[in-house]
Design a protein around this motif. Structure first.
Motif, PDB file in Angstrom:
ATOM      1  N   ILE A 180      -1.172   3.078   2.434  1.00 17.34           N
ATOM      2  CA  ILE A 180      -1.670   2.179   1.409  1.00 17.34           C
ATOM      3  C   ILE A 180      -0.521   1.313   0.884  1.00 17.34           C
ATOM      4  CG2 ILE A 180      -1.344   3.841  -0.457  1.00 17.34           C
ATOM      5  CD1 ILE A 180      -3.842   2.729  -1.796  1.00 17.34           C
ATOM      6  N   SER A 181      -0.787   0.047   0.693  1.00 16.77           N
ATOM      7  CA  SER A 181       0.251  -0.876   0.218  1.00 16.77           C
ATOM      8  C   SER A 181       0.405  -0.772  -1.290  1.00 16.77           C
ATOM      9  CB  SER A 181      -0.131  -2.302   0.585  1.00 16.77           C
ATOM     10  OG  SER A 181      -1.237  -2.719  -0.173  1.00 16.77           O
ATOM     11  N   ALA A 182       1.508  -1.298  -1.777  1.00 19.67           N
ATOM     12  CA  ALA A 182       1.760  -1.282  -3.217  1.00 19.67           C
ATOM     13  C   ALA A 182       0.697  -2.077  -3.962  1.00 19.67           C
ATOM     14  CB  ALA A 182       3.151  -1.852  -3.505  1.00 19.67           C
ATOM     15  N   GLY A 183       0.330  -3.177  -3.375  1.00 16.71           N
ATOM     16  CA  GLY A 183      -0.681  -4.010  -4.004  1.00 16.71           C
ATOM     17  C   GLY A 183      -2.017  -3.314  -4.153  1.00 16.71           C
ATOM     18  N   GLU A 184      -2.433  -2.674  -3.062  1.00 15.50           N
ATOM     19  CA  GLU A 184      -3.731  -1.993  -3.122  1.00 15.50           C
ATOM     20  C   GLU A 184      -3.669  -0.775  -4.028  1.00 15.50           C
ATOM     21  OE1 GLU A 184      -5.495  -0.904   0.640  1.00 15.50           O
ATOM     22  OE2 GLU A 184      -7.003   0.297  -0.394  1.00 15.50           O
ATOM     23  N   LEU A 185      -2.558  -0.078  -3.981  1.00 17.82           N
ATOM     24  CA  LEU A 185      -2.408   1.106  -4.839  1.00 17.82           C
ATOM     25  C   LEU A 185      -2.502   0.697  -6.303  1.00 17.82           C
ATOM     26  CD1 LEU A 185      -1.887   4.105  -5.211  1.00 17.82           C
ATOM     27  CD2 LEU A 185       0.569   3.629  -5.087  1.00 17.82           C
ATOM     28  N   ALA A 186      -1.779  -0.343  -6.654  1.00 15.40           N
ATOM     29  CA  ALA A 186      -1.803  -0.848  -8.034  1.00 15.40           C
ATOM     30  C   ALA A 186      -3.230  -1.182  -8.429  1.00 15.40           C
ATOM     31  CB  ALA A 186      -0.917  -2.083  -8.156  1.00 15.40           C
ATOM     32  N   ASP A 187      -3.908  -1.834  -7.529  1.00 13.41           N
ATOM     33  CA  ASP A 187      -5.281  -2.236  -7.764  1.00 13.41           C
ATOM     34  C   ASP A 187      -6.170  -1.029  -8.018  1.00 13.41           C
ATOM     35  OD1 ASP A 187      -6.857  -4.618  -7.912  1.00 13.41           O
ATOM     36  OD2 ASP A 187      -7.967  -3.848  -6.174  1.00 13.41           O
ATOM     37  N   ARG A 188      -6.025  -0.020  -7.183  1.00 11.60           N
ATOM     38  CA  ARG A 188      -6.903   1.150  -7.297  1.00 11.60           C
ATOM     39  C   ARG A 188      -6.517   2.054  -8.456  1.00 11.60           C
ATOM     40  NH1 ARG A 188      -7.979   3.971  -1.763  1.00 11.60           N
ATOM     41  NH2 ARG A 188      -9.265   5.180  -3.192  1.00 11.60           N
ATOM     42  N   ILE A 189      -5.231   2.076  -8.802  1.00 13.28           N
ATOM     43  CA  ILE A 189      -4.788   2.860  -9.956  1.00 13.28           C
ATOM     44  C   ILE A 189      -5.276   2.193 -11.235  1.00 13.28           C
ATOM     45  CG2 ILE A 189      -2.790   3.469 -11.356  1.00 13.28           C
ATOM     46  CD1 ILE A 189      -1.192   3.805  -8.826  1.00 13.28           C
ATOM     47  N   GLY A 190      -5.268   0.885 -11.187  1.00 15.20           N
ATOM     48  CA  GLY A 190      -5.703   0.149 -12.356  1.00 15.20           C
ATOM     49  C   GLY A 190      -4.560  -0.363 -13.209  1.00 15.20           C
ATOM     50  N   ILE A 191      -3.414  -0.602 -12.571  1.00 14.43           N
ATOM     51  CA  ILE A 191      -2.300  -1.232 -13.284  1.00 14.43           C
ATOM     52  C   ILE A 191      -1.835  -2.428 -12.459  1.00 14.43           C
ATOM     53  CG2 ILE A 191      -1.555   0.946 -14.310  1.00 14.43           C
ATOM     54  CD1 ILE A 191       0.747   1.030 -12.370  1.00 14.43           C
ATOM     55  N   THR A 192      -1.048  -3.281 -13.078  1.00 17.99           N
ATOM     56  CA  THR A 192      -0.601  -4.465 -12.362  1.00 17.99           C
ATOM     57  C   THR A 192       0.457  -4.093 -11.323  1.00 17.99           C
ATOM     58  OG1 THR A 192       1.130  -4.886 -13.991  1.00 17.99           O
ATOM     59  CG2 THR A 192      -1.000  -5.915 -14.370  1.00 17.99           C
ATOM     60  N   PRO A 193       0.547  -4.882 -10.244  1.00 22.63           N
ATOM     61  CA  PRO A 193       1.568  -4.632  -9.219  1.00 22.63           C
ATOM     62  C   PRO A 193       2.967  -4.612  -9.843  1.00 22.63           C
ATOM     63  CG  PRO A 193      -0.039  -6.177  -8.393  1.00 22.63           C
ATOM     64  CD  PRO A 193      -0.364  -5.974  -9.846  1.00 22.63           C
ATOM     65  N   ALA A 194       3.166  -5.433 -10.844  1.00 25.65           N
ATOM     66  CA  ALA A 194       4.470  -5.486 -11.502  1.00 25.65           C
ATOM     67  C   ALA A 194       4.819  -4.150 -12.127  1.00 25.65           C
ATOM     68  CB  ALA A 194       4.471  -6.584 -12.554  1.00 25.65           C
ATOM     69  N   ASN A 195       3.859  -3.556 -12.819  1.00 26.50           N
ATOM     70  CA  ASN A 195       4.127  -2.275 -13.467  1.00 26.50           C
ATOM     71  C   ASN A 195       4.252  -1.133 -12.472  1.00 26.50           C
ATOM     72  OD1 ASN A 195       4.431  -2.813 -16.238  1.00 26.50           O
ATOM     73  ND2 ASN A 195       2.250  -3.206 -16.409  1.00 26.50           N
ATOM     74  N   LYS A 251      10.662   4.905 -17.971  1.00 27.69           N
ATOM     75  CA  LYS A 251      11.320   6.005 -18.687  1.00 27.69           C
ATOM     76  C   LYS A 251      10.325   7.063 -19.129  1.00 27.69           C
ATOM     77  CE  LYS A 251      15.192   3.193 -20.170  1.00 27.69           C
ATOM     78  NZ  LYS A 251      15.966   2.640 -21.301  1.00 27.69           N
ATOM     79  N   ALA A 252       9.074   6.818 -18.832  1.00 25.22           N
ATOM     80  CA  ALA A 252       8.021   7.775 -19.191  1.00 25.22           C
ATOM     81  C   ALA A 252       6.774   7.413 -18.415  1.00 25.22           C
ATOM     82  CB  ALA A 252       7.745   7.715 -20.687  1.00 25.22           C
ATOM     83  N   ILE A 253       5.811   8.294 -18.453  1.00 28.15           N
ATOM     84  CA  ILE A 253       4.555   7.996 -17.778  1.00 28.15           C
ATOM     85  C   ILE A 253       3.407   8.617 -18.548  1.00 28.15           C
ATOM     86  CG2 ILE A 253       4.647  10.020 -16.265  1.00 28.15           C
ATOM     87  CD1 ILE A 253       3.357   8.247 -14.083  1.00 28.15           C
ATOM     88  N   ARG A 254       2.320   7.898 -18.622  1.00 30.73           N
ATOM     89  CA  ARG A 254       1.141   8.442 -19.283  1.00 30.73           C
ATOM     90  C   ARG A 254       0.431   9.343 -18.286  1.00 30.73           C
ATOM     91  NH1 ARG A 254      -0.838   2.970 -22.366  1.00 30.73           N
ATOM     92  NH2 ARG A 254       0.952   2.892 -23.742  1.00 30.73           N
ATOM     93  N   PHE A 255      -0.095  10.420 -18.816  1.00 35.54           N
ATOM     94  CA  PHE A 255      -0.803  11.352 -17.939  1.00 35.54           C
ATOM     95  C   PHE A 255      -2.008  10.670 -17.307  1.00 35.54           C
ATOM     96  CE2 PHE A 255       1.109  14.780 -20.786  1.00 35.54           C
ATOM     97  CZ  PHE A 255       2.153  14.999 -19.909  1.00 35.54           C
ATOM     98  N   SER A 256      -2.579   9.730 -18.027  1.00 34.28           N
ATOM     99  CA  SER A 256      -3.731   9.009 -17.482  1.00 34.28           C
ATOM    100  C   SER A 256      -3.333   8.230 -16.226  1.00 34.28           C
ATOM    101  CB  SER A 256      -4.307   8.065 -18.532  1.00 34.28           C
ATOM    102  OG  SER A 256      -3.343   7.114 -18.938  1.00 34.28           O
ATOM    103  N   THR A 257      -2.129   7.689 -16.246  1.00 30.29           N
ATOM    104  CA  THR A 257      -1.639   6.943 -15.084  1.00 30.29           C
ATOM    105  C   THR A 257      -1.298   7.895 -13.943  1.00 30.29           C
ATOM    106  OG1 THR A 257      -0.708   5.229 -16.504  1.00 30.29           O
ATOM    107  CG2 THR A 257       0.108   5.346 -14.248  1.00 30.29           C
ATOM    108  N   LEU A 258      -0.629   8.986 -14.289  1.00 30.04           N
ATOM    109  CA  LEU A 258      -0.280   9.987 -13.274  1.00 30.04           C
ATOM    110  C   LEU A 258      -1.541  10.537 -12.631  1.00 30.04           C
ATOM    111  CD1 LEU A 258       1.848  11.691 -11.853  1.00 30.04           C
ATOM    112  CD2 LEU A 258       1.812  13.262 -13.815  1.00 30.04           C
ATOM    113  N   GLN A 269      -4.421   8.978 -12.244  1.00 27.87           N
ATOM    114  CA  GLN A 269      -4.974   7.989 -11.318  1.00 27.87           C
ATOM    115  C   GLN A 269      -4.210   7.971 -10.009  1.00 27.87           C
ATOM    116  OE1 GLN A 269      -7.863   6.335 -11.728  1.00 27.87           O
ATOM    117  NE2 GLN A 269      -7.931   7.635 -13.540  1.00 27.87           N
ATOM    118  N   ILE A 270      -2.907   8.080 -10.109  1.00 26.81           N
ATOM    119  CA  ILE A 270      -2.075   8.084  -8.904  1.00 26.81           C
ATOM    120  C   ILE A 270      -2.440   9.279  -8.026  1.00 26.81           C
ATOM    121  CG2 ILE A 270       0.276   8.375  -8.025  1.00 26.81           C
ATOM    122  CD1 ILE A 270       1.261   6.865 -10.509  1.00 26.81           C
TER     123      ILE A 270
END
Lengths: 71, 71
Positions: free
Chosen positions: A16-31, A41-48, A50-51
């Motif tokens: 999976i590419s970074a772009g598609e992963l970002a898309d499916r996780i629900g965050i911007t490619p930049a982030n 420096k930290a991560i939200r459990f909600s983001t983890l 999704q990953i």
DNA sequence: TAACCATTTATTGTTTTACGATAATTCTTT
DNA sequence: AAAGAATTATCGTAAAACAATAAATGGTTA
């Protein structure tokens, strides 16, 4: 020693590419890039969550307590 | 599914109390409790790093992608 | 070389949340 | 019941995620 975020391995496994992963996780490619390259420096459990869901893996497959340079 | 923070297992293995762990990690017992009982919504890598250092373990030993109730 | 596409980096602003400090409450164990 | 430990609750501050956007970088192919 530091916490290393290693998404590349699982991304390669899931082909999976970074772009598609970002898309499916629900965050911007930049982030996602920030997260991918040890700039966060930290991560939200909600983001983890999704990953893990999208990559179908565990936090331990992505996070590592190791030397700065990576393993 | 959600990210579960499971410190109890490693704490038991290392035979360390919540109070002492908090002390050695460098956060207040109150905040460690929040982390320990699924009340935190994110974690700083610096904190995760201290936990791994003190408990001599990996992030995967503490974080789990699983059902709400725990495993 | 140039155009193209994906990724990274940078900036700014908003919102969320960690975490400290503290106190009260609820175990837990003797 | 008493003592100590752990949890929960508030409030305030500082940190940082994340969005949105744009600019820069890198790789690939015609």
């Amino acid at each position: 020693m530091a916490i290393i975020v290693n998404l590349d391995v699982m991304m390669a496994k899931r082909k999976i590419s970074a772009g598609e992963l970002a898309d499916r996780i629900g965050i911007t490619p930049a982030n996602l890039s920030i997260l991918k390259n040890q700039k966060a420096k930290a991560i939200r459990f909600s983001t983890l969550e999704q990953i893990c869901k999208v990559l179908n893996c565990q936090p331990g497959d992505i996070l590592e307590y190791a030397e700065e340079a990576g393993k």
